[in-house]
Scaffold this active site. Structure first.
Site, PDB file in Angstrom:
ATOM      1  N   GLY A 167      -1.439   0.989  -4.610  1.00  0.00           N
ATOM      2  CA  GLY A 167      -2.940   0.254  -4.259  1.00  0.00           C
ATOM      3  C   GLY A 167      -3.806   1.008  -5.016  1.00  0.00           C
ATOM      4  O   GLY A 167      -3.911   2.295  -5.104  1.00  0.00           O
ATOM      5  N   CYS A 224       0.873  -1.425  -0.042  1.00  0.00           N
ATOM      6  CA  CYS A 224       0.151  -0.119  -0.111  1.00  0.00           C
ATOM      7  C   CYS A 224       1.068   1.376  -0.004  1.00  0.00           C
ATOM      8  O   CYS A 224       2.093   1.052   0.146  1.00  0.00           O
ATOM      9  CB  CYS A 224      -0.794   0.064   1.130  1.00  0.00           C
ATOM     10  SG  CYS A 224      -1.911  -1.542   1.455  1.00  0.00           S
ATOM     11  N   THR A 241       6.223  -0.880 -16.574  1.00  0.00           N
ATOM     12  CA  THR A 241       7.486  -1.035 -15.748  1.00  0.00           C
ATOM     13  C   THR A 241       8.764  -1.367 -16.415  1.00  0.00           C
ATOM     14  O   THR A 241       9.693  -0.751 -15.972  1.00  0.00           O
ATOM     15  CB  THR A 241       7.175  -1.624 -14.475  1.00  0.00           C
ATOM     16  OG1 THR A 241       5.733  -1.180 -13.711  1.00  0.00           O
ATOM     17  CG2 THR A 241       8.136  -1.914 -13.438  1.00  0.00           C
ATOM     18  N   ASN A 297       1.340   0.046   5.731  1.00  0.00           N
ATOM     19  CA  ASN A 297       1.855  -0.682   4.435  1.00  0.00           C
ATOM     20  C   ASN A 297       2.694  -1.788   5.061  1.00  0.00           C
ATOM     21  O   ASN A 297       3.460  -1.661   5.381  1.00  0.00           O
ATOM     22  CB  ASN A 297       2.494   0.104   3.678  1.00  0.00           C
ATOM     23  CG  ASN A 297       3.337  -0.589   2.327  1.00  0.00           C
ATOM     24  OD1 ASN A 297       4.612  -0.112   2.000  1.00  0.00           O
ATOM     25  ND2 ASN A 297       3.004  -1.762   2.005  1.00  0.00           N
ATOM     26  N   GLY A 298       2.130  -3.063   4.378  1.00  0.00           N
ATOM     27  CA  GLY A 298       3.050  -4.318   4.901  1.00  0.00           C
ATOM     28  C   GLY A 298       2.070  -5.457   5.221  1.00  0.00           C
ATOM     29  O   GLY A 298       0.775  -5.402   4.916  1.00  0.00           O
ATOM     30  N   TYR A 351       9.620  -3.749  -9.740  1.00  0.00           N
ATOM     31  CA  TYR A 351       8.191  -3.350  -9.882  1.00  0.00           C
ATOM     32  C   TYR A 351       7.631  -2.634  -8.854  1.00  0.00           C
ATOM     33  O   TYR A 351       6.706  -1.610  -9.709  1.00  0.00           O
ATOM     34  CB  TYR A 351       7.486  -4.840 -10.111  1.00  0.00           C
ATOM     35  CG  TYR A 351       5.796  -4.682  -9.979  1.00  0.00           C
ATOM     36  CD1 TYR A 351       5.182  -4.234 -11.346  1.00  0.00           C
ATOM     37  CD2 TYR A 351       4.882  -4.817  -9.176  1.00  0.00           C
ATOM     38  CE1 TYR A 351       3.795  -4.045 -11.389  1.00  0.00           C
ATOM     39  CE2 TYR A 351       3.703  -4.822  -9.133  1.00  0.00           C
ATOM     40  CZ  TYR A 351       3.228  -4.458 -10.461  1.00  0.00           C
ATOM     41  OH  TYR A 351       1.818  -4.300 -10.516  1.00  0.00           O
ATOM     42  N   ASP A 401       9.887  -7.970 -19.754  1.00  0.00           N
ATOM     43  CA  ASP A 401       9.101  -7.659 -18.711  1.00  0.00           C
ATOM     44  C   ASP A 401       9.887  -7.559 -17.304  1.00  0.00           C
ATOM     45  O   ASP A 401      10.956  -8.108 -17.358  1.00  0.00           O
ATOM     46  CB  ASP A 401       7.874  -8.406 -18.545  1.00  0.00           C
ATOM     47  CG  ASP A 401       6.866  -7.500 -17.973  1.00  0.00           C
ATOM     48  OD1 ASP A 401       6.797  -6.755 -17.458  1.00  0.00           O
ATOM     49  OD2 ASP A 401       5.599  -8.492 -18.089  1.00  0.00           O
ATOM     50  N   ASP A 402       9.474  -6.636 -16.453  1.00  0.00           N
ATOM     51  CA  ASP A 402      10.183  -6.644 -15.224  1.00  0.00           C
ATOM     52  C   ASP A 402      10.196  -7.841 -14.421  1.00  0.00           C
ATOM     53  O   ASP A 402      11.359  -8.220 -13.702  1.00  0.00           O
ATOM     54  CB  ASP A 402       9.760  -5.578 -14.469  1.00  0.00           C
ATOM     55  CG  ASP A 402       8.026  -5.614 -14.014  1.00  0.00           C
ATOM     56  OD1 ASP A 402       7.653  -5.075 -14.989  1.00  0.00           O
ATOM     57  OD2 ASP A 402       7.564  -6.249 -13.236  1.00  0.00           O
TER      58      ASP A 402
HETATM   59  O1  LIG Z   1       3.067 -12.745 -14.601  1.00  0.00           O
HETATM   60  P1  LIG Z   1       1.846 -11.692 -13.975  1.00  0.00           P
HETATM   61  O2  LIG Z   1       1.242 -12.053 -13.013  1.00  0.00           O
HETATM   62  O3  LIG Z   1       0.996 -11.082 -15.230  1.00  0.00           O
HETATM   63  O4  LIG Z   1       2.793 -10.143 -13.284  1.00  0.00           O
HETATM   64  C1  LIG Z   1       3.786  -9.630 -13.999  1.00  0.00           C
HETATM   65  C2  LIG Z   1       3.318  -8.326 -14.756  1.00  0.00           C
HETATM   66  O5  LIG Z   1       2.251  -7.543 -13.972  1.00  0.00           O
HETATM   67  C3  LIG Z   1       3.078  -6.365 -13.916  1.00  0.00           C
HETATM   68  O6  LIG Z   1       2.286  -5.226 -14.838  1.00  0.00           O
HETATM   69  P2  LIG Z   1       1.245  -4.283 -14.219  1.00  0.00           P
HETATM   70  O7  LIG Z   1       0.209  -4.588 -15.344  1.00  0.00           O
HETATM   71  O8  LIG Z   1       0.586  -4.823 -13.249  1.00  0.00           O
HETATM   72  O9  LIG Z   1       2.142  -2.786 -13.897  1.00  0.00           O
HETATM   73  P3  LIG Z   1       2.838  -1.985 -15.013  1.00  0.00           P
HETATM   74  O10 LIG Z   1       1.890  -1.320 -15.838  1.00  0.00           O
HETATM   75  O11 LIG Z   1       3.440  -1.169 -14.174  1.00  0.00           O
HETATM   76  O12 LIG Z   1       3.889  -2.706 -15.703  1.00  0.00           O
HETATM   77  C4  LIG Z   1       4.301  -6.465 -14.032  1.00  0.00           C
HETATM   78  O13 LIG Z   1       4.921  -5.537 -14.507  1.00  0.00           O
HETATM   79  C5  LIG Z   1       4.421  -7.458 -14.939  1.00  0.00           C
HETATM   80  O14 LIG Z   1       4.135  -7.018 -16.463  1.00  0.00           O
HETATM   81  N1  LIG Z   2      -0.451  -3.871   0.667  1.00  0.00           N
HETATM   82  C1  LIG Z   2      -0.272  -3.668   2.151  1.00  0.00           C
HETATM   83  O1  LIG Z   2       0.650  -3.021   2.428  1.00  0.00           O
HETATM   84  C2  LIG Z   2      -1.529  -4.107   3.025  1.00  0.00           C
HETATM   85  C3  LIG Z   2      -1.613  -3.604   4.032  1.00  0.00           C
HETATM   86  C4  LIG Z   2      -2.835  -4.356   4.938  1.00  0.00           C
HETATM   87  N2  LIG Z   2      -1.992  -5.747   5.388  1.00  0.00           N
HETATM   88  C5  LIG Z   2      -4.047  -4.589   4.341  1.00  0.00           C
HETATM   89  O2  LIG Z   2      -4.420  -5.682   3.717  1.00  0.00           O
HETATM   90  O3  LIG Z   2      -4.819  -3.477   4.278  1.00  0.00           O
HETATM   91 MG   LIG Z   3       3.837  -4.860 -16.107  1.00  0.00          MG
END
Ligand SMILES: O=P(O)(O)OC[C@H]1O[C@H](OP(=O)(O)OP(=O)(O)O)[C@H](O)[C@@H]1O
Ligand SMILES: NC(=O)CC[C@H](N)C(=O)O
Ligand SMILES: [Mg+2]
Length: 511
Positions: free
Chosen positions: A28, A2, A303, A101-102, A257, A365-366
């Site tokens: 988030g 978050c 990303t 966050n966490g 990411y 991809d990242d």
């Molecule tokens: O293997 P998966 O489960 O698909 O997850 C990995 C993908 O999800 C994320 O992209 P996302 O669309 O969340 O965000 P971005 O636009 O920042 O790349 C990440 O950058 C990869 O592209």
């Molecule tokens: N991603 C997070 O940091 C989640 C915070 C908290 N555990 C929630 O679920 O709201």
């Molecule tokens: Mg992506």
């Protein structure tokens, strides 16, 4: 992951909190919330939705006061119900609102202790409400009508003793000030900055430095693991280390990411670390396939762009944008259910056929987590006429659950779990699959700040830095939070009846 923010200012903080949450939105997308404080009153607005959906003008007008905290949520515990949107509030002692966050790995045990020993009621299944009640109980135990910064830090020290997991926290103690603290391993990021307005200092604490930049705060430094910062109602700044067991081990996935590239986390530019990830990937290509036949390197937006560009430069190969991203679709990985994630990839990304036709393409991809994105993208590249499709991931194989604030609770949902790199490549349908090595990935961050000697790398190697995660916990997590287990919660709101007070604006008067 978050996003959290806390502000002490000399004028109303509502707009600055809103602006900061907007730039933390990538952390988030499920829910957002703000609490401000004026005198002895709290003003709260929180609900499911994006920042600009949750806060309308009428809500903003009611969020008065010079102190405030905010949160954007990506759930890792409990449900997606608006009752679990943050911040959370307790009226005793003093009135405390808290955002987190966490993820706590001993939340169940703590919830039990809080009820049986501390006689406190927890109304949701959120670990963040548990954390708030642990802090509130420890502060109450000190029995002070006017708690000093030392008292508040003593309560944080107790939180460190009782809570396990990853946590970066912001809180307001009504009538006293704004507090923030980071867990003893510094798994989740937290940074603070200052700005001078009419000769007087104002402070912001936030998950990422980008929130400071865009609101005119100059970054002072990261909060170190185990440390707490308290800004009292007169603007006095207090900082204290609250544990002797601190060890910096930031989450490596923040650099891969989670974080925005324009943020600096623990002294490392996320952008520069992603550039190095591209360089290392190119070096691996040259090692494994010295006579490669790649015609073009194409990133999978957003990303991976930074890494893909540097990879192409290092290889001396053309870099092209081959997928156009729909700017109105959010991040797919942090969406709550697999059906929605799958559908969103196709809505989000569309190929430009001429960049693929008859070419050998290296898609970058990242990371590959569930394989949702990569499988569909490779199909699109082939449909667009690519001769061969290679696929490189700037992160190593993601094989293990995350328990510190990223919603990857189930190994079996991860595409690389129980598969070799070659088998993942076969599954997602590429002609060659290339993953970054873990040591190379670590070096992309340590090269930029050699003082970081350890990381939370659990998703890659199954090593949990807090030393408190066992098989039984992971099994319970899998039962509770796998996509299948979560489905009923996502489809219906079980708290609908008791939700209304907390999800609407809450005006709390402390007499
Ligand atoms: O293997 P998966 O489960 O698909 O997850 C990995 C993908 O999800 C994320 O992209 P996302 O669309 O969340 O965000 P971005 O636009 O920042 O790349 C990440 O950058 C990869 O592209
Ligand atoms: N991603 C997070 O940091 C989640 C915070 C908290 N555990 C929630 O679920 O709201
Ligand atoms: Mg992506």
């Amino acid at each position: 992951m978050c996003g959290i923010v806390g502000i002490f200012a000399r004028s109303y903080v509502n707009q600055t909190l809103f602006d900061a949450l907007t730039v933390l939105q990538h952390r988030g997308q499920d829910a957002a919330g703000i609490v401000t404080s004026e005198g002895n009153r709290f003003f709260m607005r929180k609900d499911n939705g994006l920042v600009n959906e949750v806060f309308r003008t009428r809500h903003m007008k009611r969020l008065v006061g010079n102190l405030g905290i905010g949160h954007v949520r990506y759930p890792t515990a409990g449900s997606s119900s608006s009752a679990e949107a943050q911040p959370f509030y307790v009226n005793s002692p003093y009135g405390i609102a808290l955002a987190h966050n966490g993820n706590l790995t001993n939340a169940e045990q703590l919830a039990d202790d809080i009820f049986r020993a501390d006689l406190r009621h927890i109304n949701t299944t959120s670990d963040s409400e548990v954390l708030l009640n642990v802090f509130a109980h420890e502060l109450q135990q000190l029995g002070k009508l006017n708690p000093s910064p030392e008292d508040i830090f003593a309560a944080v020290a107790k939180v460190h003793q009782r809570c396990q997991g990853g946590y970066a926290v912001v809180a307001i103690i009504t009538g006293y000030g704004v507090l923030a603290f980071r867990d003893p391993h510094g798994i989740r990021p937290l940074v603070y900055g200052q700005r001078i307005v009419n000769g007087q200092a104002e402070y912001m604490v936030a998950s990422e430095s980008v929130a400071l930049d865009t609101s005119g705060f100059a970054k002072v430094r990261d909060i170190v693991p185990g440390e707490a910062i308290f800004i009292d109602r007169d603007g006095g700044l207090h900082l204290q280390q609250c544990t002797q067991q601190q060890m910096l081990a930031p989450c490596l996935f923040e650099y891969v990411y989670l974080a925005r590239p324009d943020s600096i986390i623990d002294g490392v530019s996320v952008h520069e670390s992603r550039m190095l990830m591209g360089v290392r990937l190119a070096e691996k290509v040259l090692k494994e396939m010295p006579n490669h036949d790649i015609d073009v390197v194409i990133p999978i937006p957003d990303t991976s762009r930074t890494s893909a560009l540097e990879m192409a430069h290092t290889l001396g190969v053309t870099f092209r944008e081959g997928f156009i991203k729909n700017r109105y679709i959010g991040r797919t990985f942090i969406m709550p259910g697999q059906t929605q994630r799958k559908k969103s990839v196709r809505q989000k990304l569309n190929p430009i056929a001429s960049e693929f036709k008859d070419k050998v393409v290296m898609l970058v991809d990242d990371s590959i987590v569930r394989g949702t994105t990569s499988k569909q993208i490779i199909e699109m590249a082939r449909d667009a006429g690519a001769r061969k499709v290679y696929f490189a991931s700037a992160a190593p194989e993601v094989r293990f659950p995350n328990v510190y604030g990223i919603d990857m609770p189930t190994a079996s949902e991860l595409v690389a779990h129980g598969r070799t790199a070659k088998e993942v490549g076969d599954y997602i349908g590429c002609d060659w699959m290339l993953y970054q090595d873990l040591d190379d990935l670590k070096s992309c961050v340590t090269q930029l700040n050699p003082a970081i000697t350890a990381f939370d790398t659990c998703v890659f190697d199954g090593q949990y830095v807090t030393g408190t995660v066992d098989r039984a916990y992971l099994d319970r997590l899998e039962q509770k939070r796998s996509d299948d287990a979560k489905n009923p919660l996502n489809n219906a709101d079980p708290d609908a009846d008791i939700d209304s007070d907390t999800s609407a604006d809450l005006h709390t008067r402390i007499e």
